[in-house]
Design an enzyme around this catalytic site. Sequence first.
Site, PDB file in Angstrom:
ATOM      1  N   ILE A  41       2.256   3.704   3.782  1.00 32.96           N
ATOM      2  CA  ILE A  41       2.095   5.039   4.356  1.00 32.96           C
ATOM      3  C   ILE A  41       1.108   5.957   3.657  1.00 32.96           C
ATOM      4  CG2 ILE A  41       4.827   5.513   4.190  1.00 32.96           C
ATOM      5  CD1 ILE A  41       5.485   6.313   1.417  1.00 32.96           C
ATOM      6  N   GLY A  42       0.524   5.272   3.071  1.00 37.45           N
ATOM      7  CA  GLY A  42      -1.112   5.741   1.988  1.00 37.45           C
ATOM      8  C   GLY A  42      -1.755   4.688   1.260  1.00 37.45           C
ATOM      9  N   GLY A  44      -3.704   4.307  -2.917  1.00 42.56           N
ATOM     10  CA  GLY A  44      -4.804   5.485  -3.859  1.00 42.56           C
ATOM     11  C   GLY A  44      -6.170   4.715  -4.212  1.00 42.56           C
ATOM     12  N   GLY A  45      -6.496   4.678  -5.734  1.00 45.33           N
ATOM     13  CA  GLY A  45      -7.904   4.257  -6.052  1.00 45.33           C
ATOM     14  C   GLY A  45      -7.260   3.193  -6.181  1.00 45.33           C
ATOM     15  N   PHE A  46      -6.117   2.545  -6.741  1.00 47.28           N
ATOM     16  CA  PHE A  46      -5.828   0.728  -7.290  1.00 47.28           C
ATOM     17  C   PHE A  46      -5.393   0.118  -6.114  1.00 47.28           C
ATOM     18  CE2 PHE A  46      -7.376   2.943 -10.440  1.00 47.28           C
ATOM     19  CZ  PHE A  46      -8.626   2.808 -10.749  1.00 47.28           C
ATOM     20  N   VAL A  49       0.420   1.855  -0.857  1.00 49.48           N
ATOM     21  CA  VAL A  49       2.106   2.713  -0.901  1.00 49.48           C
ATOM     22  C   VAL A  49       2.807   2.388   0.443  1.00 49.48           C
ATOM     23  CG1 VAL A  49       3.588   4.489  -1.192  1.00 49.48           C
ATOM     24  CG2 VAL A  49       0.928   4.325  -2.633  1.00 49.48           C
ATOM     25  N   LYS A  63       4.866   1.303  -4.699  1.00 49.69           N
ATOM     26  CA  LYS A  63       2.850   0.944  -4.871  1.00 49.69           C
ATOM     27  C   LYS A  63       2.703  -0.187  -6.152  1.00 49.69           C
ATOM     28  CE  LYS A  63      -0.717   3.990  -7.347  1.00 49.69           C
ATOM     29  NZ  LYS A  63      -1.214   5.143  -8.056  1.00 49.69           N
ATOM     30  N   ASP A 160      -6.645  13.892 -12.410  1.00 48.72           N
ATOM     31  CA  ASP A 160      -6.692  13.729 -11.173  1.00 48.72           C
ATOM     32  C   ASP A 160      -5.687  14.722  -9.782  1.00 48.72           C
ATOM     33  OD1 ASP A 160      -8.272  12.868  -9.360  1.00 48.72           O
ATOM     34  OD2 ASP A 160      -7.140  10.479  -8.799  1.00 48.72           O
TER      35      ASP A 160
END
Length: 358
Positions: A41-42, A44-46, A49, A63, A160
């Site tokens: 579903i996504g 991130g930077g590292f 998810v 995550k 952020d």
Amino acid sequence: MGCSCFGSSRVDQKDLLGKTKHFTYKELSAATDQFHQRNKIGRGGFGTVFKGNLRNGTPVAVKTLSAFSKQGLREFLTEIEAISNVRHPNLVQLYGCCVHGDNRILVYEYLENNSLDSVLLGRFRTIKLDWSKRAAICLGTAKGLAYLHEELVPRIVHRDIKASNILLKRDFTPKIGDFGLAKLFPDDITHISTKIAGTTGYLAPEYALGGQLTMKADVYSFGVVLLEIVSGKSSSRSNWGGTEKLLLEWAWELYQGEKLMDLVDPELDDIPEQEALRYIKVALFCTQANASRRPSMSQVVSMLSRDIRLNEKQLTPPGFFQGSGAHNSLQSKDKLSGASASFQMSSAPTTLTELNPR
């Protein structure tokens, strides 16, 4: 469950991990159908998810952090330290974590409407956000930040704040997520000198150029998000108003020309004009170039939630920073600085509002 992947500070890290519930890798793998791509579903930077369902039926967001990234390790530990025991209606709840070999995993509550970025600024906008929903998202996000800045001990600077880190429940209640870059502020500290980390387009200029981090960096980022919510336009683009300029630059130009309603998303119907104008002006207060002139987040909550006349005589031009590259995850050991440091943050508090109802 081994902790050998945490390097030399094993005692502190074990203490930190003791703050939160531990899930096994087996149960999280089962919950996400072996981390299948259809459940992604996504990103991130590292890490990535995934949506999952625990054995008891609870939906979760799982995550998985990069196994070989020092930044990913730091993000993992920072999130646990920052929000493992924090509860607020406008902050994403961390359910727990998993450490299994090289795998480092965080487990959060699942939010049905994904991120503000996908709903408001995504290429395929399938959900229509009317003004009442947008106003509630603005106010809820402001309340979450005010809690981080002014009610928690130690205080937390998120670092952020952006549309993709504001997640939405089924009823569009906003929740601030992704605390991997967050910094904890002891009460006796005025600012932190640190290497820059965050997202271009949302970075306060004093932080982006000088590495001086205060609560006001989050206030600036929130102001940019506020403009995005009202306008339905992304701050990452730079061709507003027919010329090469940032969304914030365009907003200031419209303010000077007394044409602020041109900024409002044309897809909105029956918009309360005075309220929309107030929200844009609050965004401009939040993004002033001089950090000391920006309001606190509790002041922002008041400015958004009450029909008050803003004291625009105190409004000064915004600060702009346009770097290259989207996400800068570089971090270094921070230097804590007290009020007697050579960098002084500020003058006396500025009066931002006139508390007279219209």
